[in-house]
Scaffold this motif. Structure first.
Motif, PDB file in Angstrom:
ATOM      1  N   ALA A 158       0.814  -1.217   0.000  1.00 28.09           N
ATOM      2  CA  ALA A 158       0.000   0.000   0.000  1.00 28.09           C
ATOM      3  C   ALA A 158       0.847   1.266   0.000  1.00 28.09           C
ATOM      4  N   ASP A 159       0.288   2.306  -0.568  1.00 33.37           N
ATOM      5  CA  ASP A 159       0.884   3.641  -0.469  1.00 33.37           C
ATOM      6  C   ASP A 159       0.321   4.366   0.748  1.00 33.37           C
ATOM      7  N   VAL A 160      -0.988   4.171   0.963  1.00 29.88           N
ATOM      8  CA  VAL A 160      -1.671   4.788   2.107  1.00 29.88           C
ATOM      9  C   VAL A 160      -2.558   3.727   2.755  1.00 29.88           C
ATOM     10  N   ILE A 161      -2.561   3.690   4.077  1.00 34.85           N
ATOM     11  CA  ILE A 161      -3.440   2.786   4.818  1.00 34.85           C
ATOM     12  C   ILE A 161      -4.335   3.631   5.716  1.00 34.85           C
ATOM     13  N   ALA A 162      -5.629   3.494   5.524  1.00 32.72           N
ATOM     14  CA  ALA A 162      -6.598   4.204   6.355  1.00 32.72           C
ATOM     15  C   ALA A 162      -7.147   3.211   7.375  1.00 32.72           C
ATOM     16  N   ALA A 163      -6.918   3.470   8.662  1.00 29.77           N
ATOM     17  CA  ALA A 163      -7.302   2.531   9.717  1.00 29.77           C
ATOM     18  C   ALA A 163      -8.308   3.175  10.662  1.00 29.77           C
ATOM     19  N   GLU A 164      -9.311   2.405  11.066  1.00 32.19           N
ATOM     20  CA  GLU A 164     -10.337   2.924  11.967  1.00 32.19           C
ATOM     21  C   GLU A 164      -9.731   3.342  13.300  1.00 32.19           C
ATOM     22  N   ASP A 165      -8.847   2.513  13.832  1.00 37.17           N
ATOM     23  CA  ASP A 165      -8.151   2.818  15.085  1.00 37.17           C
ATOM     24  C   ASP A 165      -6.675   2.515  14.851  1.00 37.17           C
ATOM     25  N   THR A 166      -5.841   3.528  14.747  1.00 27.45           N
ATOM     26  CA  THR A 166      -4.434   3.323  14.407  1.00 27.45           C
ATOM     27  C   THR A 166      -3.689   2.524  15.476  1.00 27.45           C
ATOM     28  N   ARG A 167      -4.122   2.623  16.728  1.00 30.29           N
ATOM     29  CA  ARG A 167      -3.452   1.865  17.785  1.00 30.29           C
ATOM     30  C   ARG A 167      -3.754   0.375  17.653  1.00 30.29           C
ATOM     31  N   ARG A 168      -5.012   0.046  17.415  1.00 31.34           N
ATOM     32  CA  ARG A 168      -5.372  -1.360  17.227  1.00 31.34           C
ATOM     33  C   ARG A 168      -4.728  -1.896  15.956  1.00 31.34           C
ATOM     34  N   PHE A 169      -4.646  -1.049  14.936  1.00 33.07           N
ATOM     35  CA  PHE A 169      -4.016  -1.489  13.694  1.00 33.07           C
ATOM     36  C   PHE A 169      -2.530  -1.775  13.910  1.00 33.07           C
ATOM     37  N   LYS A 170      -1.883  -0.959  14.734  1.00 31.71           N
ATOM     38  CA  LYS A 170      -0.469  -1.179  15.024  1.00 31.71           C
ATOM     39  C   LYS A 170      -0.264  -2.518  15.718  1.00 31.71           C
ATOM     40  N   ARG A 171      -1.187  -2.871  16.641  1.00 35.22           N
ATOM     41  CA  ARG A 171      -1.088  -4.169  17.314  1.00 35.22           C
ATOM     42  C   ARG A 171      -1.278  -5.313  16.316  1.00 35.22           C
ATOM     43  N   ARG A 198       2.039   5.202   4.403  1.00 36.59           N
ATOM     44  CA  ARG A 198       1.582   6.248   5.311  1.00 36.59           C
ATOM     45  C   ARG A 198       0.275   5.773   5.940  1.00 36.59           C
ATOM     46  N   VAL A 199       0.195   5.784   7.273  1.00 39.51           N
ATOM     47  CA  VAL A 199      -0.998   5.316   7.975  1.00 39.51           C
ATOM     48  C   VAL A 199      -1.756   6.513   8.538  1.00 39.51           C
ATOM     49  N   VAL A 200      -3.041   6.595   8.208  1.00 37.41           N
ATOM     50  CA  VAL A 200      -3.890   7.687   8.703  1.00 37.41           C
ATOM     51  C   VAL A 200      -5.126   7.088   9.352  1.00 37.41           C
ATOM     52  N   SER A 201      -5.726   7.842  10.249  1.00 35.88           N
ATOM     53  CA  SER A 201      -6.951   7.380  10.903  1.00 35.88           C
ATOM     54  C   SER A 201      -8.155   7.656  10.007  1.00 35.88           C
ATOM     55  N   TYR A 202      -9.128   6.778  10.085  1.00 34.84           N
ATOM     56  CA  TYR A 202     -10.361   6.940   9.304  1.00 34.84           C
ATOM     57  C   TYR A 202     -11.491   6.298  10.094  1.00 34.84           C
ATOM     58  N   PHE A 203     -12.186   7.129  10.878  1.00 35.99           N
ATOM     59  CA  PHE A 203     -13.239   6.619  11.749  1.00 35.99           C
ATOM     60  C   PHE A 203     -14.465   7.517  11.633  1.00 35.99           C
ATOM     61  N   GLU A 204     -15.505   7.171  12.364  1.00 34.33           N
ATOM     62  CA  GLU A 204     -16.778   7.878  12.241  1.00 34.33           C
ATOM     63  C   GLU A 204     -16.630   9.385  12.438  1.00 34.33           C
ATOM     64  N   GLY A 205     -15.765   9.788  13.371  1.00 31.02           N
ATOM     65  CA  GLY A 205     -15.629  11.203  13.671  1.00 31.02           C
ATOM     66  C   GLY A 205     -14.956  12.028  12.594  1.00 31.02           C
ATOM     67  N   ASN A 206     -14.075  11.420  11.781  1.00 33.33           N
ATOM     68  CA  ASN A 206     -13.371  12.208  10.753  1.00 33.33           C
ATOM     69  C   ASN A 206     -13.618  11.688   9.339  1.00 33.33           C
ATOM     70  N   GLY A 253      -3.128   8.205  -8.303  1.00 35.12           N
ATOM     71  CA  GLY A 253      -2.575   6.921  -8.705  1.00 35.12           C
ATOM     72  C   GLY A 253      -2.073   6.053  -7.566  1.00 35.12           C
ATOM     73  N   GLN A 254      -2.381   6.422  -6.329  1.00 35.19           N
ATOM     74  CA  GLN A 254      -1.883   5.650  -5.198  1.00 35.19           C
ATOM     75  C   GLN A 254      -2.827   4.499  -4.840  1.00 35.19           C
ATOM     76  N   ARG A 255      -2.261   3.504  -4.173  1.00 37.88           N
ATOM     77  CA  ARG A 255      -3.030   2.351  -3.716  1.00 37.88           C
ATOM     78  C   ARG A 255      -3.394   2.575  -2.254  1.00 37.88           C
ATOM     79  N   VAL A 256      -4.666   2.707  -1.992  1.00 41.27           N
ATOM     80  CA  VAL A 256      -5.156   3.001  -0.643  1.00 41.27           C
ATOM     81  C   VAL A 256      -5.838   1.758  -0.086  1.00 41.27           C
ATOM     82  N   VAL A 257      -5.379   1.301   1.068  1.00 37.00           N
ATOM     83  CA  VAL A 257      -5.970   0.140   1.726  1.00 37.00           C
ATOM     84  C   VAL A 257      -6.757   0.624   2.939  1.00 37.00           C
ATOM     85  N   LEU A 258      -8.013   0.224   3.018  1.00 41.59           N
ATOM     86  CA  LEU A 258      -8.866   0.623   4.133  1.00 41.59           C
ATOM     87  C   LEU A 258      -9.115  -0.574   5.039  1.00 41.59           C
TER      88      LEU A 258
END
Length: 287
Positions: free
Chosen positions: A41-54, A66-74, A89-94
């Motif tokens: 991936a080029d970008v990873i959008a994770a609901e909870d970055t801490r849980r994703f790190k685990r 690059r890991v970014v948060s993506y949850f109900e609030g944002n 042209g980037q590959r984004v994994v959600l």
């Protein structure tokens, strides 16, 4: 196209949006492609970055994306940013905390935006609490519907369930543990105390538990307190057809057609349920 005629799944222009399912309990349930997609991936959008790190730590992954948060609030504000990356042209994994993104989790807005801009959307299939609960419930699985989370307010919840009282398909709900007793109580009021159901708790985890029984019995059980992730499966309504009631037979055929059956199959199903010859129902419907 490859030389074998199979599509590669790679886009010709913009990037790719990948909806990647994550384990609902055991890390070992993660599909092999999940790791491949995260590493590529080029970008990873994770609901909870801490849980994703685990999760990535448990999988033994060292990521460059690059890991970014993506949850109900944002979700609303972050969607245009991710769309911009896709159009570049980037590959984004959600990924979400568990299961498939956009199924009662963040993701729908981004998928809709990607589709609107002709961006390729694909998925890494994997664990699903909906299908897992349905499979182990012991209730009919030939036809079902997913209702997600019920409204939190009692009045709205009761009205929602009231619209489902005549639903003939098996129903699957998500619920928070502290609202499970209230949800089951409302279901018993809307569907009847004796409606068969199953409460699936902590699926695939160490303390997995599946409680099966009539709703009244499950309400009493939930009164002792419920912990963990909860999925509720409820059997559909059973239509009682009277052989000597032409109106109910015709109404049953019409309802089954409205649900998607062909006229022939609807007549056959109604005849079987009422215990009358198919020809009798056929003549009634076409009279």
């Amino acid at each position: 196209m490859t030389s074998t005629g199979e599509t590669t799944g790679e886009p010709a222009g913009p990037g790719v949006l990948v909806l990647a399912a994550t384990p609902i309990g055991q890390v070992g349930d993660a599909p092999p492609r999940l790791a491949q997609e995260l590493l590529g991936a080029d970008v990873i959008a994770a609901e909870d970055t801490r849980r994703f790190k685990r999760l990535t730590s448990d999988l033994g992954l060292s990521l460059t994306a690059r890991v970014v948060s993506y949850f109900e609030g944002n979700e609303t504000a972050r969607t245009p940013v991710l769309l911009e990356a896709l159009l570049a042209g980037q590959r984004v994994v959600l990924v979400t905390d568990a299961g498939m993104p956009s199924v009662s989790d963040p993701g729908y807005r981004l998928v809709a935006a990607a589709v609107e801009h002709d961006v390729t959307v694909t998925a890494v299939p994997g664990p699903s609490a909906v299908l897992t609960a349905l499979a182990v419930s012991g209730l009919p699985v030939d036809r079902f519907c997913f209702e997600g989370f019920l409204p939190r307010k009692a009045g709205e919840r009761s009205r929602r369930l009231g619209t489902l009282a005549a639903e003939e398909r098996t129903m699957v709900f998500f619920e928070a543990p502290h609202r499970t007793e209230a949800a089951l109580t409302a279901m018993a009021e809307a569907f009847g105390d004796d409606r068969a159901a199953a409460v699936c708790r902590e699926l695939t985890k160490t303390h997995e538990e599946v409680r099966r029984g009539p709703l009244a019995e499950l309400v009493a059980w939930a009164g002792e307190g419920v912990r963990g992730e909860v999925t509720i499966v409820v059997s559909g309504a059973v239509t009682v057809l009277l052989p000597d009631d032409p109106a109910s037979l015709k109404a049953a055929v019409a309802a089954k057609e409205a649900a998607g059956l062909s006229r022939k199959d609807a007549i056959l199903a109604a005849a079987r349920e009422a215990g009358v010859p198919k020809r009798e129902v056929y003549n009634l419907v076409h009279s």
